[in-house]
Scaffold this motif. Structure first.
Motif, PDB file in Angstrom:
ATOM      1  N   SER A   2      12.920  50.026  27.798  1.00 58.66           N
ATOM      2  CA  SER A   2      13.407  51.244  28.445  1.00 58.66           C
ATOM      3  C   SER A   2      12.756  52.468  27.832  1.00 58.66           C
ATOM      4  CB  SER A   2      14.932  51.336  28.286  1.00 58.66           C
ATOM      5  OG  SER A   2      15.402  52.583  28.736  1.00 58.66           O
ATOM      6  N   ALA A   3      12.600  53.511  28.663  1.00 56.33           N
ATOM      7  CA  ALA A   3      11.943  54.740  28.205  1.00 56.33           C
ATOM      8  C   ALA A   3      12.731  55.434  27.113  1.00 56.33           C
ATOM      9  CB  ALA A   3      11.738  55.685  29.388  1.00 56.33           C
ATOM     10  N   ASP A   4      14.063  55.167  27.047  1.00 51.47           N
ATOM     11  CA  ASP A   4      14.863  55.853  26.046  1.00 51.47           C
ATOM     12  C   ASP A   4      15.091  55.005  24.795  1.00 51.47           C
ATOM     13  OD1 ASP A   4      16.564  54.000  27.069  1.00 51.47           O
ATOM     14  OD2 ASP A   4      18.225  55.380  27.462  1.00 51.47           O
ATOM     15  N   VAL A   5      14.377  53.886  24.681  1.00 53.23           N
ATOM     16  CA  VAL A   5      14.456  53.060  23.482  1.00 53.23           C
ATOM     17  C   VAL A   5      13.205  53.306  22.650  1.00 53.23           C
ATOM     18  CG1 VAL A   5      14.554  50.717  22.561  1.00 53.23           C
ATOM     19  CG2 VAL A   5      15.836  51.302  24.633  1.00 53.23           C
ATOM     20  N   PRO A   6      13.350  53.806  21.413  1.00 46.66           N
ATOM     21  CA  PRO A   6      12.173  54.117  20.605  1.00 46.66           C
ATOM     22  C   PRO A   6      11.421  52.862  20.185  1.00 46.66           C
ATOM     23  CG  PRO A   6      14.155  54.317  19.292  1.00 46.66           C
ATOM     24  CD  PRO A   6      14.605  54.105  20.714  1.00 46.66           C
ATOM     25  N   ARG A   7      10.155  53.019  19.890  1.00 45.85           N
ATOM     26  CA  ARG A   7       9.318  51.902  19.474  1.00 45.85           C
ATOM     27  C   ARG A   7       9.619  51.523  18.035  1.00 45.85           C
ATOM     28  NH1 ARG A   7       3.949  51.340  17.303  1.00 45.85           N
ATOM     29  NH2 ARG A   7       3.720  53.608  17.181  1.00 45.85           N
ATOM     30  N   ALA A   8      10.049  50.277  17.841  1.00 50.71           N
ATOM     31  CA  ALA A   8      10.310  49.796  16.486  1.00 50.71           C
ATOM     32  C   ALA A   8       8.979  49.581  15.780  1.00 50.71           C
ATOM     33  CB  ALA A   8      11.109  48.496  16.535  1.00 50.71           C
ATOM     34  N   VAL A 247      14.766  67.868  16.480  1.00 48.92           N
ATOM     35  CA  VAL A 247      14.109  66.710  17.081  1.00 48.92           C
ATOM     36  C   VAL A 247      13.650  67.059  18.497  1.00 48.92           C
ATOM     37  CG1 VAL A 247      14.473  64.352  17.911  1.00 48.92           C
ATOM     38  CG2 VAL A 247      15.341  65.044  15.666  1.00 48.92           C
ATOM     39  N   ARG A 248      14.504  67.707  19.245  1.00 45.79           N
ATOM     40  CA  ARG A 248      14.141  68.124  20.599  1.00 45.79           C
ATOM     41  C   ARG A 248      12.961  69.085  20.574  1.00 45.79           C
ATOM     42  NH1 ARG A 248      19.263  70.018  24.005  1.00 45.79           N
ATOM     43  NH2 ARG A 248      17.612  70.063  25.580  1.00 45.79           N
ATOM     44  N   ARG A 249      12.970  70.000  19.630  1.00 41.62           N
ATOM     45  CA  ARG A 249      11.891  70.977  19.500  1.00 41.62           C
ATOM     46  C   ARG A 249      10.567  70.273  19.184  1.00 41.62           C
ATOM     47  NH1 ARG A 249      12.444  76.936  19.135  1.00 41.62           N
ATOM     48  NH2 ARG A 249      10.636  77.724  17.990  1.00 41.62           N
ATOM     49  N   ALA A 250      10.615  69.328  18.240  1.00 39.58           N
ATOM     50  CA  ALA A 250       9.397  68.610  17.873  1.00 39.58           C
ATOM     51  C   ALA A 250       8.862  67.806  19.056  1.00 39.58           C
ATOM     52  CB  ALA A 250       9.682  67.691  16.691  1.00 39.58           C
ATOM     53  N   ALA A 251       9.756  67.090  19.736  1.00 44.85           N
ATOM     54  CA  ALA A 251       9.324  66.268  20.867  1.00 44.85           C
ATOM     55  C   ALA A 251       8.716  67.117  21.971  1.00 44.85           C
ATOM     56  CB  ALA A 251      10.513  65.468  21.401  1.00 44.85           C
ATOM     57  N   ALA A 252       9.295  68.283  22.218  1.00 42.85           N
ATOM     58  CA  ALA A 252       8.777  69.174  23.265  1.00 42.85           C
ATOM     59  C   ALA A 252       7.376  69.669  22.945  1.00 42.85           C
ATOM     60  CB  ALA A 252       9.724  70.359  23.452  1.00 42.85           C
ATOM     61  N   ARG A 253       7.028  69.688  21.665  1.00 39.47           N
ATOM     62  CA  ARG A 253       5.697  70.145  21.234  1.00 39.47           C
ATOM     63  C   ARG A 253       4.738  68.996  20.943  1.00 39.47           C
ATOM     64  NH1 ARG A 253       9.072  73.866  20.999  1.00 39.47           N
ATOM     65  NH2 ARG A 253       8.585  76.087  20.771  1.00 39.47           N
ATOM     66  N   GLY A 254       5.150  67.796  21.292  1.00 40.48           N
ATOM     67  CA  GLY A 254       4.282  66.645  21.111  1.00 40.48           C
ATOM     68  C   GLY A 254       4.132  66.196  19.675  1.00 40.48           C
ATOM     69  N   PRO A 256       5.018  63.875  16.611  1.00 40.32           N
ATOM     70  CA  PRO A 256       5.631  62.548  16.422  1.00 40.32           C
ATOM     71  C   PRO A 256       6.962  62.663  15.667  1.00 40.32           C
ATOM     72  CG  PRO A 256       3.304  62.486  15.865  1.00 40.32           C
ATOM     73  CD  PRO A 256       3.654  63.935  16.055  1.00 40.32           C
ATOM     74  N   VAL A 257       7.943  61.905  16.108  1.00 41.66           N
ATOM     75  CA  VAL A 257       9.264  61.889  15.478  1.00 41.66           C
ATOM     76  C   VAL A 257       9.544  60.487  14.961  1.00 41.66           C
ATOM     77  CG1 VAL A 257      11.744  62.212  15.802  1.00 41.66           C
ATOM     78  CG2 VAL A 257      10.126  63.733  16.974  1.00 41.66           C
ATOM     79  N   VAL A 258       9.666  60.375  13.649  1.00 47.27           N
ATOM     80  CA  VAL A 258       9.981  59.106  12.995  1.00 47.27           C
ATOM     81  C   VAL A 258      11.454  59.132  12.594  1.00 47.27           C
ATOM     82  CG1 VAL A 258       9.482  57.591  11.035  1.00 47.27           C
ATOM     83  CG2 VAL A 258       7.636  58.953  12.068  1.00 47.27           C
ATOM     84  N   VAL A 259      12.203  58.106  12.954  1.00 44.50           N
ATOM     85  CA  VAL A 259      13.615  58.016  12.581  1.00 44.50           C
ATOM     86  C   VAL A 259      13.835  56.740  11.769  1.00 44.50           C
ATOM     87  CG1 VAL A 259      15.987  57.793  13.382  1.00 44.50           C
ATOM     88  CG2 VAL A 259      14.424  59.346  14.569  1.00 44.50           C
ATOM     89  N   GLU A 270      13.640  60.826  22.233  1.00 41.03           N
ATOM     90  CA  GLU A 270      12.578  61.670  21.681  1.00 41.03           C
ATOM     91  C   GLU A 270      11.843  61.019  20.516  1.00 41.03           C
ATOM     92  OE1 GLU A 270      15.593  64.389  23.592  1.00 41.03           O
ATOM     93  OE2 GLU A 270      15.732  62.820  22.075  1.00 41.03           O
ATOM     94  N   THR A 271      12.334  59.872  20.057  1.00 41.27           N
ATOM     95  CA  THR A 271      11.773  59.212  18.880  1.00 41.27           C
ATOM     96  C   THR A 271      10.528  58.417  19.242  1.00 41.27           C
ATOM     97  OG1 THR A 271      13.955  59.047  17.854  1.00 41.27           O
ATOM     98  CG2 THR A 271      12.255  57.548  17.040  1.00 41.27           C
ATOM     99  N   THR A 272       9.471  58.568  18.449  1.00 42.21           N
ATOM    100  CA  THR A 272       8.230  57.824  18.683  1.00 42.21           C
ATOM    101  C   THR A 272       8.081  56.620  17.753  1.00 42.21           C
ATOM    102  OG1 THR A 272       7.023  59.315  17.194  1.00 42.21           O
ATOM    103  CG2 THR A 272       7.029  59.875  19.540  1.00 42.21           C
TER     104      THR A 272
END
Length: 298
Positions: A2-8, A247-254, A256-259, A270-272
């Motif tokens: 799913s698009a809303d599931v981040p890549r493990a 997190v939203r701000r970072a994702a909007a600017r492209g 990468p977001v690591v959680v 928003e997590t990559t």
């Protein structure tokens, strides 16, 4: 997927990203301190386990402030006895290696600084200082603790013996230093008053639930986010907009977001890069992996 599931991803993947693009901006939440004996407000599923003191309740009545200070008086000794865990120490190592840069923490326990981490922005303030809401006077929290000790002889022993669930156990300590006590014990407590104006409006210099983070602090964190090559989130479910907005701000600017945390988060869409694992062992492994890459590059 799913698009809303981040890549493990693996620790090695994150180490590679940090080696190529660091130093990352770091955002930490209450899960960062659970291994130090300070439980999160939320369980592994992200749902709230306990209801914290709200800004509205604290400011509304003297009785609410009395209840907070009585509970905080009991919780303070155990809260201040908490020490940085392996995760805190790894964050410091990663910062010293150049993989991590500034740290925005939603925690008010000071454990990042105790571990030697620099450039820490305390988004929600610090329990180490108390401010009077009436006149603005500031005082060290340890001095307030000393006053309460003198004004309430024997209160600790009486209060700890009154709670049927045993409030002295660490599972009752909350991220704001609060602790569970019965109302009957609270009613006898003499709350601290400001030594300048005499009012009972002393408040720990932290943002309670329902309160607002000062605008200049938010702007500083937005500026750090905009300049970051990577945003790394540690130990946060991102349920509260206070941290999630970065997190939203970072994702909007492209960016990468690591959680790295246990369980799902509000920012999954928003997590990559995502690692669902305990923080202490994972961050220690990450610090080693980054160090090995640095050694090979050198």
């Amino acid at each position: 997927m799913s698009a809303d599931v981040p890549r493990a991803v693996s620790v090695a993947d994150v180490a590679s990203l940090l080696h190529e693009r660091g130093p990352a901006l770091v955002l930490t939440g209450a899960g960062m301190s659970t291994e130090s004996g300070i439980p999160d407000y939320r369980g592994p599923d992200g749902n709230r386990r306990v209801t914290p003191m709200s800004h509205q309740k604290f400011t509304a009545t003297s009785e609410a402030r009395q209840r907070y200070w009585a509970r905080s008086f009991i919780g303070w000794q155990r809260f201040t006895a908490a020490e940085p865990n392996d995760g805190h120490l790894a964050v410091t190592d990663l910062q010293r290696s150049g993989a991590f840069g500034a740290v925005i923490t939603q925690n008010v326990d000071g454990l990042h600084q105790d571990a030697g981490t620099r450039a820490v922005v305390e988004l929600h303030g610090s329990l180490a200082e108390v401010v009077c809401l009436m006149c603005g006077e500031r005082v060290d929290r340890d001095l307030v603790q000393a006053f309460m000790h003198d004004a309430n002889p024997g209160f600790g022993a009486r209060a700890l013996g009154s709670a049927p669930d045993g409030s002295q156990v660490s599972s009752q300590i909350r991220p704001d230093g609060d602790i569970v006590l019965e109302d009957a014990a609270v009613r006898t407590f003499v709350a601290p008053r400001c030594l300048v104006c005499g009012d009972d409006t002393l408040k720990p210099d932290v943002v309670f639930f329902g309160g607002s983070v000062p605008r200049d602090r938010v702007d500083r964190c937005f500026a750090l986010t905009d300049a970051a090559p990577v945003l790394v989130v540690l130990g946060s479910s991102l349920k509260v907009m206070s941290g999630y907005r970065f997190v939203r701000r970072a994702a909007a600017r492209g960016i990468p977001v690591v959680v790295i945390t246990r369980g799902p988060t509000r920012g999954d869409a928003e997590t990559t890069h995502r690692i669902d694992a305990p923080l202490g062992v994972t961050l220690s492994s990450l610090a080693r992996a980054v160090g090995e890459r640095t050694d090979r590059a050198g």
